[in-house]
Write a protein that holds these residues in place. Structure first.
Motif, mmCIF file in Angstrom:
data_model
loop_
_atom_site.group_PDB
_atom_site.id
_atom_site.type_symbol
_atom_site.label_atom_id
_atom_site.label_comp_id
_atom_site.label_asym_id
_atom_site.label_seq_id
_atom_site.Cartn_x
_atom_site.Cartn_y
_atom_site.Cartn_z
ATOM 1 N N SER A 31 -15.614 1.747 -14.304
ATOM 2 C CA SER A 31 -15.364 0.919 -13.252
ATOM 3 C C SER A 31 -16.326 -0.014 -12.747
ATOM 4 O O SER A 31 -16.137 -1.189 -12.434
ATOM 5 C CB SER A 31 -14.766 1.657 -12.017
ATOM 6 O OG SER A 31 -13.404 2.508 -12.633
ATOM 7 N N VAL A 61 -6.671 -5.890 -15.279
ATOM 8 C CA VAL A 61 -5.405 -4.831 -15.978
ATOM 9 C C VAL A 61 -6.304 -3.631 -16.879
ATOM 10 O O VAL A 61 -6.028 -2.485 -16.715
ATOM 11 C CB VAL A 61 -4.756 -5.290 -17.180
ATOM 12 C CG1 VAL A 61 -3.956 -4.668 -18.002
ATOM 13 C CG2 VAL A 61 -3.951 -6.411 -16.334
ATOM 14 N N VAL A 62 -7.536 -4.155 -17.344
ATOM 15 C CA VAL A 62 -8.366 -3.054 -17.995
ATOM 16 C C VAL A 62 -9.097 -2.087 -16.811
ATOM 17 O O VAL A 62 -8.847 -0.801 -17.230
ATOM 18 C CB VAL A 62 -9.391 -3.674 -18.639
ATOM 19 C CG1 VAL A 62 -10.409 -2.518 -19.072
ATOM 20 C CG2 VAL A 62 -9.056 -4.465 -19.869
ATOM 21 N N GLN A 63 -9.306 -2.444 -15.909
ATOM 22 C CA GLN A 63 -9.852 -1.732 -14.716
ATOM 23 C C GLN A 63 -8.706 -0.655 -14.248
ATOM 24 O O GLN A 63 -9.080 0.332 -14.099
ATOM 25 C CB GLN A 63 -10.546 -2.240 -13.623
ATOM 26 C CG GLN A 63 -11.094 -1.532 -12.472
ATOM 27 C CD GLN A 63 -12.222 -2.029 -11.882
ATOM 28 O OE1 GLN A 63 -12.391 -3.196 -11.948
ATOM 29 N NE2 GLN A 63 -13.107 -1.201 -11.039
ATOM 30 N N LEU A 64 -7.506 -1.173 -14.189
ATOM 31 C CA LEU A 64 -6.535 -0.367 -13.802
ATOM 32 C C LEU A 64 -6.143 0.306 -14.699
ATOM 33 O O LEU A 64 -5.889 1.618 -14.516
ATOM 34 C CB LEU A 64 -5.033 -1.302 -13.579
ATOM 35 C CG LEU A 64 -3.921 -0.694 -13.371
ATOM 36 C CD1 LEU A 64 -3.856 -0.027 -11.917
ATOM 37 C CD2 LEU A 64 -2.532 -1.486 -13.432
ATOM 38 N N MET A 65 -6.203 0.244 -16.182
ATOM 39 C CA MET A 65 -6.045 1.342 -17.091
ATOM 40 C C MET A 65 -7.142 2.384 -16.854
ATOM 41 O O MET A 65 -6.953 3.764 -16.922
ATOM 42 C CB MET A 65 -6.142 0.885 -18.419
ATOM 43 C CG MET A 65 -4.828 -0.148 -18.573
ATOM 44 S SD MET A 65 -3.401 0.553 -18.316
ATOM 45 C CE MET A 65 -3.354 1.672 -19.446
ATOM 46 N N VAL A 66 -8.444 1.980 -16.775
ATOM 47 C CA VAL A 66 -9.555 2.931 -16.715
ATOM 48 C C VAL A 66 -9.257 3.823 -15.240
ATOM 49 O O VAL A 66 -9.335 5.170 -15.604
ATOM 50 C CB VAL A 66 -10.926 2.386 -16.434
ATOM 51 C CG1 VAL A 66 -11.922 3.248 -15.998
ATOM 52 C CG2 VAL A 66 -11.270 1.552 -17.824
ATOM 53 N N GLN A 67 -8.677 3.098 -14.306
ATOM 54 C CA GLN A 67 -8.604 4.068 -12.881
ATOM 55 C C GLN A 67 -7.333 5.240 -13.370
ATOM 56 O O GLN A 67 -7.548 6.264 -12.738
ATOM 57 C CB GLN A 67 -7.940 3.186 -11.774
ATOM 58 C CG GLN A 67 -9.135 2.341 -11.773
ATOM 59 C CD GLN A 67 -10.035 2.585 -10.285
ATOM 60 O OE1 GLN A 67 -9.723 3.303 -9.586
ATOM 61 N NE2 GLN A 67 -11.463 2.172 -10.409
ATOM 62 N N LEU A 68 -6.257 4.819 -14.046
ATOM 63 C CA LEU A 68 -5.374 5.620 -14.208
ATOM 64 C C LEU A 68 -5.590 6.744 -15.173
ATOM 65 O O LEU A 68 -5.161 7.781 -15.099
ATOM 66 C CB LEU A 68 -4.316 4.900 -14.770
ATOM 67 C CG LEU A 68 -3.516 3.770 -13.856
ATOM 68 C CD1 LEU A 68 -2.273 2.890 -14.573
ATOM 69 C CD2 LEU A 68 -2.846 4.403 -12.711
ATOM 70 N N ILE A 69 -6.362 6.542 -16.247
ATOM 71 C CA ILE A 69 -6.623 7.368 -17.228
ATOM 72 C C ILE A 69 -7.697 8.357 -16.709
ATOM 73 O O ILE A 69 -7.626 9.563 -16.926
ATOM 74 C CB ILE A 69 -7.023 6.741 -18.488
ATOM 75 C CG1 ILE A 69 -5.895 5.993 -19.246
ATOM 76 C CG2 ILE A 69 -7.654 7.781 -19.327
ATOM 77 C CD1 ILE A 69 -6.346 5.179 -20.262
ATOM 78 N N GLY A 75 -1.572 9.858 -18.942
ATOM 79 C CA GLY A 75 -1.797 9.809 -20.292
ATOM 80 C C GLY A 75 -0.577 10.141 -20.814
ATOM 81 O O GLY A 75 0.340 10.372 -20.417
ATOM 82 N N SER A 84 3.463 10.075 -15.998
ATOM 83 C CA SER A 84 3.516 8.788 -16.426
ATOM 84 C C SER A 84 4.772 8.060 -16.368
ATOM 85 O O SER A 84 4.752 6.714 -16.114
ATOM 86 C CB SER A 84 2.865 8.823 -18.132
ATOM 87 O OG SER A 84 1.716 9.424 -17.979
#
Length: 126
Positions: A31, A61-69, A75, A84
């Protein structure tokens, strides 16, 4: 003989729902790197001016995915499939509401506002 189960174990996968310290550190570092990359894309000339918005959207979008995962632990695992699914439905509903609102406001602006008329022309038009 009956066994008593802990209310947080079983179907909720309590043991697997929380991340390890290592996963939190990895998520934090990713992040931080993505935030610095976004800042760098805007403040330096490394990214061409025409591509900055696209670069920011991709980094977002990549940071959103990092935060969600890494932080929300969403997942494809069996324990997180329901969470999910709820998250995806929520995102779709928000997207529909935002897109619909923008469409309605655009159409209202196009159909209710006088076109390319000056104030004097609008007064004479009445």
């Amino acid at each position: 003989m009956s066994t008593i189960t802990h209310p947080h174990s079983g179907a909720h996968g309590h043991g697997n729902a929380h991340g390890s310290l290592k996963s939190y550190i990895v998520g934090f570092l990713l992040s931080l790197a993505l935030t610095l990359a976004s800042f760098g894309a805007v403040m330096t000339d490394l990214v061409p001016r025409e591509a900055r918005i696209a670069a920011l959207v991709v980094l977002c979008v990549v940071q959103l995915m990092v935060q969600l995962i890494y932080f929300l632990h969403l997942g494809g695992s069996k324990e997180q499939r329901e969470n999910s699914g709820v998250f995806i439905c929520t995102v779709l509903l928000i997207a529909i509401i935002v897109a619909g609102s923008l469409w309605v406001m655009h159409n209202a602006n196009e159909n209710m506002m006088p076109g390319h008329m000056s104030v004097d022309q609008a007064k004479h038009h009445q």
